[in-house]
Design an enzyme around this catalytic site. Structure first.
Site, PDB file in Angstrom:
ATOM      1  CG  HIS A 326      38.856  48.499 -35.869  1.00 44.68           C
ATOM      2  ND1 HIS A 326      39.094  48.881 -34.581  1.00 44.68           N
ATOM      3  CD2 HIS A 326      39.202  49.547 -36.642  1.00 44.68           C
ATOM      4  CE1 HIS A 326      39.567  50.124 -34.584  1.00 44.68           C
ATOM      5  NE2 HIS A 326      39.640  50.543 -35.826  1.00 44.68           N
ATOM      6  NE  ARG A 346      43.562  51.256 -30.786  1.00 41.48           N
ATOM      7  CZ  ARG A 346      43.853  50.590 -31.886  1.00 41.48           C
ATOM      8  NH1 ARG A 346      45.018  49.985 -31.997  1.00 41.48           N
ATOM      9  NH2 ARG A 346      43.002  50.541 -32.881  1.00 41.48           N
TER      10      ARG A 346
END
Lengths: 555, 266
Positions: A326, A346
């Site tokens: 990740h 994000r």
């Protein structure tokens, strides 16, 4: 505690570039994404999966000849926890229609559907019911529920994100069932984030063409788990839950059908025989193997047990060389190291920045590409930020979220993350976070078809233990969807298989004997015993003082 | 090589933390903590969980996600010379000098079963399942014990007033660790009541998603079956072409307002 003065100085650089970047985001302008060719280049050079060191060829079993990480290969070539010759297979402790191994999101969904089809179910789980990676999935669950979207685009995004290596029938099943899963969860009383008229609030994620991510705060997985677990508890007449009792070996019958498993009570160290007409493996992934020494976001029990057991029963796997890092694991403060910062940060518009406070990548590339770009920025270009404990990270500019979506958006959209950092004196709505790639997901796993069947009759698989759905790279929100889609499919199909009048013959562990013989014939020295069940975090000093050999209990 | 030699070579402090194994970070000193009354020296910056592993404990119970969301590691502690009890998650709480701690990995609590399809989504249903709700004396010990800073008394009070929606929303961050129930003089299983409120809210009080219902009907009618069959058989080149030609929904377009130019695959 908060940030040190040195880090605060660097944060000033982030603040200096922020107004212009927020303006950009408002105009829907982005740092350019990479082309498919550029993606390939950055992956080859910087993604840990692509480096050859630490890998070797598997010497035994269905995947003989595959090149895998050493730690994974060793577990495939492991020897059993039990000695087959010491087991009286006539002495059965539990009998049931369907045995589900694993009590996470996939296992519990499977149990619910199997029970709905009239099957008597046992869930055997290593830790507590619900202890799983499911509870840790934060950002959301994919489904093409919007008018501008369809299963077609869910399929295209998923297979493109997986670099076209995904198993097509599994992707089609995922895209097809996804809206059904969401609807099922809604009917069980899951609290999705919705507008006042009931419309699901959906968001973008790395690699998405449409907003397809449904969520419940920033604890979507935890909310799913709470709801399905609570529902399983409502069905005590049909579903029996045995906690702290991992399966350590599958049982077959004389005809080679799956016929149950051996459970191990970790607290009393007893073994139980469970005879079952169908078995669903839903044991999750392997993050706790700490491939290449990476920190992990995974829960305590993620030790590849299911893959190991299935392997001895003749069920091979695919893409186990592929591990998802990740892109945004925490590197500061030290207490939170390895923990996940959901991609939703994000998705809500936060930029990823280097030590100069400048952008260097499109923040929503597929995860492997994004991870490789972060590693390149820190390692090749030397633009990482050092923490006081010698770790390196990059900035994730979370304060942009309040600026883009209004004051209080961080607290509303990311409540758990907000609290987690606040405990350590950091307000993530005012200051950015320091992040670096962390070991997150087992992309590969055992082979199944779209009906969640393995090649062994009566043996099904669902969840992270399964391979092929995501190919060599998984998109955000597809893991929560895959546990529900294939959890439900495996439960329904296992119950239907049971209802087709399965007659079990004499129980057998010959497959285990045969596998051990193969290891011996090849000359594999000192195979480890597996499933390993739990990781060992003893320090070297403590291990040395344990005098293991003289004090070891008789086997 | 003798056993002693092996031990000697192992007895150096590692410089780098790998995986999740705790180390004594460079420059950090050790502090005394009392684990169930017994004294251990642990590195000062670690969480309770990592500190316990550092001194040699191996958890079966009391460790789960190790990320503050599963509720497996509730811990109660005191500080030396302080009468107060403190509560936290072992994976999230940093050790302090002279901390006296014990984990409470499980606490028994009454749970009432119900049928989500037939239950009447009104407060009376909750009262019938959990009459002990009214044993609450509003002492607030539940809230003080909550490691997630949930206003436990707030949602219990909301439920007593019959406000399921409010109880659902206030209780949302609950991780069901059971510390609230362990402190309750009314012996109320708060976290099960919160769960019930949330499920009633999610199923019956929050409006259902109409666009989702429509999509489910389309899928059940087989609308996408042919399209998906074609995709399963499609060459990599054609898939790539579709992938590259995707239109991207604008970030700030409100849900349900934007439509792509190409609508043939919807």
């Amino acid at each position: 505690m908060g940030y040190t003065p040195e880090l605060e100085k660097l944060i000033k650089k982030v603040e200096a570039t922020r107004p212009a970047r927020v303006e950009m985001a408002r105009k829907n302008e982005h740092f350019p994404a990479l082309s498919l060719k550029e993606r390939g280049e950055v992956l080859n050079e910087y993604h840990p999966d692509c480096q050859n060191e630490g890998k070797r060829s598997v010497k035994a079993g269905p995947n003989k000849g595959d090149i895998l990480q050493d730690g994974v290969a060793r577990l495939l070539e492991s020897k059993p926890v039990v000695k087959p010759e010491n087991i009286d297979l006539a002495k059965v402790d539990y009998e049931t229609d369907v045995l589900v191994i694993g009590g996470g999101g996939a296992g519990t969904s499977a149990a619910l559907m199997a029970s709905e089809k009239g099957a008597k179910v046992i869930i055997a789980t290593k830790l507590r019911h619900g202890d799983s990676n499911t509870v840790m999935a934060e950002g959301g669950i994919q489904a093409a529920s919007q008018e501008c979207d369809s299963p077609f685009y869910h399929y295209i995004d998923t297979i493109g994100g997986g670099h076209f290596t995904n198993q097509p029938d599994l992707v089609a099943a995922l895209a097809h069932d996804a809206p059904l899963s969401i609807s099922w969860l809604e009917s069980l009383g899951m609290m999705f984030i919705k507008n006042s008229d009931g419309r699901m609030v959906v968001r973008h994620f790395g690699g998405s063409s449409r907003k397809r991510l449904h969520s419940a705060g920033d604890m979507t997985g935890a909310e799913i788990m709470r709801v399905v677990r609570d529902e399983a508890r409502n069905r005590q007449d049909k579903i029996t839950i045995i906690e702290f009792a991992p399966a350590v070996e599958l049982l077959l019958d004389e005809e080679g059908k799956c016929a149950g498993a051996i459970l191990y009570n970790m607290e009393t160290r007893e073994f139980y025989l469970v005879k079952a007409k169908a078995v669903i493996i839903a044991t999750g992934g392997f993050g706790r193997l700490h491939i290449k020494g990476f920190a992990t976001t995974n829960h305590y029990g993620a030790t590849m047990d299911g893959v190991v057991m299935a392997y001895r029963a003749g069920v091979g796997n695919k893409y186990l060389f592929s591990t998802q890092y990740h892109p945004t694991g925490v590197v500061y403060p030290e207490q939170n190291v390895g923990l996940l910062i959901t991609e939703k940060v994000r998705g809500l518009g936060s930029h990823v920045l280097n030590s100069d406070g400048e952008q260097f990548c499109f923040p929503l590339e597929p995860r492997d590409v994004e991870s490789a770009e972060l590693i390149r920025e820190a390692m090749e270009r030397g633009k990482g930020i050092m923490t006081p404990t010698g770790r390196v990270g990059l900035w994730l500019d979370s304060p942009m979220i309040d600026l883009l979506h209004g004051e209080g958006a961080v607290k509303k959209e990311l409540p758990a993350k907000f609290i987690q950092f606040q405990r350590h004196g950091i307000d993530i709505s005012k200051d950015p976070m320091l992040v670096y790639p962390t070991l997150h997901y087992q992309n590969g796993g055992i082979n199944i078809n779209a009906d969640a069947e393995t090649l062994v009759p009566g043996l099904f698989g669902a969840g992270e233990v399964v391979g092929g759905i995501h190919g060599e790279n998984r998109l955000m929100g597809n893991s929560l969807q895959d546990i529900i889609t294939f959890g439900r499919r495996s439960g329904i199909n296992a119950a239907e298989y049971v209802n087709s009048d399965v007659k079990l013959k004499k129980l057998s562990l010959d497959h285990v004997v045969k596998f051990e013989k193969e290891l011996e014939d090849i000359g594999i020295k000192n195979p480890v015993r597996a499933p390993i069940l739990l990781p060992d975090y003893s320090t070297e000093e403590v291990s040395a003082r344990r005098w293991n050999e003289p004090l070891k209990e008789s086997e | 090589m003798s056993e002693t030699d092996t031990n000697q070579s192992k007895l150096k402090i590692p410089k780098m933390a790998t995986g999740d194994r705790a180390i004594l970070p460079v420059g950090a000193s050790t502090i005394p903590v009392y684990i169930m009354g017994k004294k251990y020296e642990v590195p000062e910056t670690l969480t309770i969980m990592k500190a316990m592993e550092f001194v040699g404990f191996k958890f079966i119970r009391g460790a789960g996600c190790r990320g503050g969301i599963c509720g497996a590691c509730p811990t109660v502690y005191r500080r030396a010379g302080d009468y107060k009890l403190y509560f936290g998650l072992a994976c999230q709480t940093v050790v302090e000098p002279d901390m006296y701690l014990a984990q409470i990995p499980f606490y028994p609590a009454n749970r009432a079963s119900f049928d989500i399809d037939t239950i009447d989504p009104v407060a009376e249903s909750v009262y019938a399942l959990y009459p002990e709700l009214f044993r609450c004396v509003a002492c607030n010990l539940c809230t003080k014990a909550c490691p997630m800073d949930v206003d436990v008394l707030g949602y219990i009070s909301a439920m007593k007033q019959g406000n399921i929606a409010k109880a659902a929303e206030i209780s949302f961050d609950c991780i069901q660790c059971g510390l609230c129930a362990s402190r309750c003089m009314g012996e109320i299983p708060q976290y099960h009541i919160g769960q019930l409120a949330r499920r009633l809210y999610g199923r019956y009080i929050q409006p259902n998603a109409e666009h989702l219902k429509k999509r489910v009907e389309e899928i059940d009618s087989g609308k996408y079956d042919k399209l998906l069959d074609e995709l399963v058989k499609m060459s990599k080149e054609d898939l790539e072409k579709h992938y590259i030609e995707r239109e991207r929904e604008p970030d700030l377009a409100p849900s349900g307002t934007w439509m792509p130019q190409d609508t043939q695959y919807l």
